[in-house]
Design an enzyme around this catalytic site. Structure first.
Site, PDB file in Angstrom:
ATOM      1  N   PRO A 299      35.340  45.510  37.494  1.00  0.00           N
ATOM      2  CA  PRO A 299      36.170  45.878  38.642  1.00  0.00           C
ATOM      3  C   PRO A 299      35.408  46.098  39.952  1.00  0.00           C
ATOM      4  O   PRO A 299      36.027  46.143  41.017  1.00  0.00           O
ATOM      5  CB  PRO A 299      36.837  47.179  38.196  1.00  0.00           C
ATOM      6  CG  PRO A 299      35.909  47.757  37.178  1.00  0.00           C
ATOM      7  CD  PRO A 299      35.273  46.585  36.487  1.00  0.00           C
ATOM      8  N   LYS A 303      37.710  42.018  42.494  1.00  0.00           N
ATOM      9  CA  LYS A 303      37.901  40.571  42.612  1.00  0.00           C
ATOM     10  C   LYS A 303      39.003  39.999  41.733  1.00  0.00           C
ATOM     11  O   LYS A 303      39.463  38.882  41.964  1.00  0.00           O
ATOM     12  CB  LYS A 303      36.588  39.857  42.254  1.00  0.00           C
ATOM     13  CG  LYS A 303      35.506  40.009  43.279  1.00  0.00           C
ATOM     14  CD  LYS A 303      35.794  39.142  44.471  1.00  0.00           C
ATOM     15  CE  LYS A 303      35.425  39.860  45.738  1.00  0.00           C
ATOM     16  NZ  LYS A 303      36.082  39.385  46.903  1.00  0.00           N
ATOM     17  N   TYR A 391      32.569  39.889  49.388  1.00  0.00           N
ATOM     18  CA  TYR A 391      33.605  40.923  49.319  1.00  0.00           C
ATOM     19  C   TYR A 391      34.897  40.466  50.009  1.00  0.00           C
ATOM     20  O   TYR A 391      35.999  40.669  49.490  1.00  0.00           O
ATOM     21  CB  TYR A 391      33.092  42.223  49.956  1.00  0.00           C
ATOM     22  CG  TYR A 391      33.850  43.451  49.509  1.00  0.00           C
ATOM     23  CD1 TYR A 391      33.366  44.257  48.479  1.00  0.00           C
ATOM     24  CD2 TYR A 391      35.069  43.795  50.094  1.00  0.00           C
ATOM     25  CE1 TYR A 391      34.074  45.373  48.049  1.00  0.00           C
ATOM     26  CE2 TYR A 391      35.783  44.899  49.677  1.00  0.00           C
ATOM     27  CZ  TYR A 391      35.280  45.686  48.655  1.00  0.00           C
ATOM     28  OH  TYR A 391      35.981  46.779  48.231  1.00  0.00           O
TER      29      TYR A 391
HETATM   30  C1  DHB Z   1      39.826  49.740  44.052  1.00  0.00           C
HETATM   31  C2  DHB Z   1      39.433  49.228  42.840  1.00  0.00           C
HETATM   32  C3  DHB Z   1      38.255  48.543  42.746  1.00  0.00           C
HETATM   33  O1  DHB Z   1      37.855  48.004  41.572  1.00  0.00           O
HETATM   34  C4  DHB Z   1      37.435  48.356  43.841  1.00  0.00           C
HETATM   35  O2  DHB Z   1      36.257  47.685  43.719  1.00  0.00           O
HETATM   36  C5  DHB Z   1      37.838  48.846  45.044  1.00  0.00           C
HETATM   37  C6  DHB Z   1      39.041  49.551  45.147  1.00  0.00           C
HETATM   38  C7  DHB Z   1      41.107  50.504  44.166  1.00  0.00           C
HETATM   39  O3  DHB Z   1      41.790  50.672  43.169  1.00  0.00           O
HETATM   40  O4  DHB Z   1      41.430  50.967  45.268  1.00  0.00           O
END
Ligand code: DHB
Length: 397
Positions: A299, A303, A391
């Site tokens: 996570p 992505k 990003y």
């Molecule tokens: C969120 C989740 C992510 O995996 C991430 O890299 C950035 C933000 C989120 O849930 O806001």
């Protein structure tokens, strides 16, 4: 076209999450019939808390294809993120580096917008089905058989089946092991995610490296925030009182710059396990895989949804060529085109993950090396630009 228990369509889509619904939406705009089926109810999908960051291209896909422009009104453009390490935050300015922003807009809202758009346009979406089976995937009469929400047997006959049924994909399992290769990487840690009733602690996301492990401060609204911290894969949610969570979070973000983490009542705690996975090829006969069904990413960097939407954009075009123009190579082209982005994104998510998390068994050398890597990213325009490109999302090919 429905005839008793049989529906005839061109594209049968297993999955009515964002990837599956975006595909049927794009097909609708191109005049191609599609049916989505999903074993979850709409309510179940809408109430599962998911990630919250959209790349600029994902936002354009929603707005320019007339799904909805709610993201522009209710989402928040973020022009950068902070990388926080050794107790100090360093901003990566996306706009200055690559002229793009990302949008804070939860996946559940993307789903709601798509489900509403499909309903508005008369889309055929069957939620709450069960016993899904795929028939004749390598023949010329592929079909999806299932039990509908009222308990009646049903069949969707189509030209192609798309598996957009998430990381536990049943469709992926239909590809014989002799015909597919799985590339996988397990991580020896997970995320503890939770919602907090409190004002934001920062205007943009804060990705934190600390001696106690990774922490992420994200946002939702003026009064609700989303946060995560690195935990053990088998961590027990019940063992974490609010007090214990705050002690852990505070110790991970503490530093000489006096960063203030705002506390509040915690809800929706969950341990999120993850892995990197790619299934190649993304086609087997008349079955095509898209999104998490074909690949999952850790996570870090948010992505997953963005990559799924990028797949679907390519897939929609390839399917149009195959179905409308009879182009025999179009189905194979889908995977060839999609996998380039899939592997770049695999690398990006892996890189962010290994740079920011504590490795079990890691020592002082590992931590010092990670901090040096982070310094190389924030102190170098080249390093920061690589992060900003990945990003905000690479340009579409
Ligand atoms: C969120 C989740 C992510 O995996 C991430 O890299 C950035 C933000 C989120 O849930 O806001």
């Amino acid at each position: 076209m429905t005839d008793g228990a049989v529906t005839r369509t061109r594209v049968g889509i297993v999955g009515a999450g964002p990837a599956g619904l975006m595909l049927s939406h794009l097909h609708h705009r191109a005049g191609i019939d599609a049916v989505n089926v999903d074993n979850r109810t709409r309510h179940e999908i809408e109430t599962t808390v998911r990630a919250g960051i959209l790349e600029a291209d994902s936002v354009r896909l929603l707005t320019e294809t007339d799904v909805s422009d709610r993201v522009l009104r209710e989402g928040h453009a973020h022009e950068g993120i902070a990388l926080r390490f050794a107790g100090e935050s360093h901003r990566i300015d996306f706009q200055a580096l690559v002229g793009e922003s990302v949008w804070l807009y939860p996946q559940t809202d993307v789903f709601t917008d798509l489900a509403d758009a499909r309903a508005r346009d008369g889309g055929d979406v069957r939620f709450g089905i069960s016993d899904t089976r795929l028939i004749d995937l390598t023949g010329d009469r592929p079909a999806i058989r299932f039990t509908d929400a009222d308990g009646a047997a049903h069949e969707v006959r189509c030209d192609v089946v798309v598996g957009a049924d998430g990381s536990h994909s049943m469709c992926r399992q239909q590809v014989p092991e002799t015909h597919r290769r799985l590339f996988a990487k397990e991580y020896p840690f997970a995320w503890f995610g939770f919602l907090v009733e409190a004002p934001p602690s920062a205007p943009e996301l804060v990705y934190t490296h600390s001696d106690r492990g990774f922490a992420l401060i994200s946002q939702r609204t003026a009064s609700m925030q989303r946060m995560y911290f690195q935990c053990e894969p088998d961590e027990d949610v019940a063992a974490w009182s609010d007090d214990r969570v705050w002690t852990e979070m505070q110790s991970r973000v503490a530093g000489p710059d006096g960063f203030v983490l705002r506390e509040g009542p915690i809800s929706d705690q969950a341990v999120l396990r993850f892995r990197s996975l790619v299934c190649e090829p993304m086609r087997h006969g008349n079955l095509l895989l898209a999104g998490d069904a074909a690949h999952t990413v850790p996570p870090t960097g948010a992505k997953g949804l963005n990559l799924a939407l990028a797949d679907v954009r390519v897939l929609a075009t390839c399917l149009e060529r195959a179905l409308d123009d009879g182009d025999p190579d179009a189905l194979d082209r889908y995977g060839l085109l999609a996998l380039d982005r899939v592997w770049r994104t695999q690398h990006f998510s892996y890189w962010m993950t290994q740079m920011l998390h504590s490795l079990p068994g890691g020592d002082h050398f590992d931590r010092r090396r990670q901090v040096a890597e982070l310094r190389s990213v924030v102190d170098s325009t080249a390093g920061a630009t690589y992060l900003a490109e990945g990003y905000t999302g690479w340009p579409r090919g």
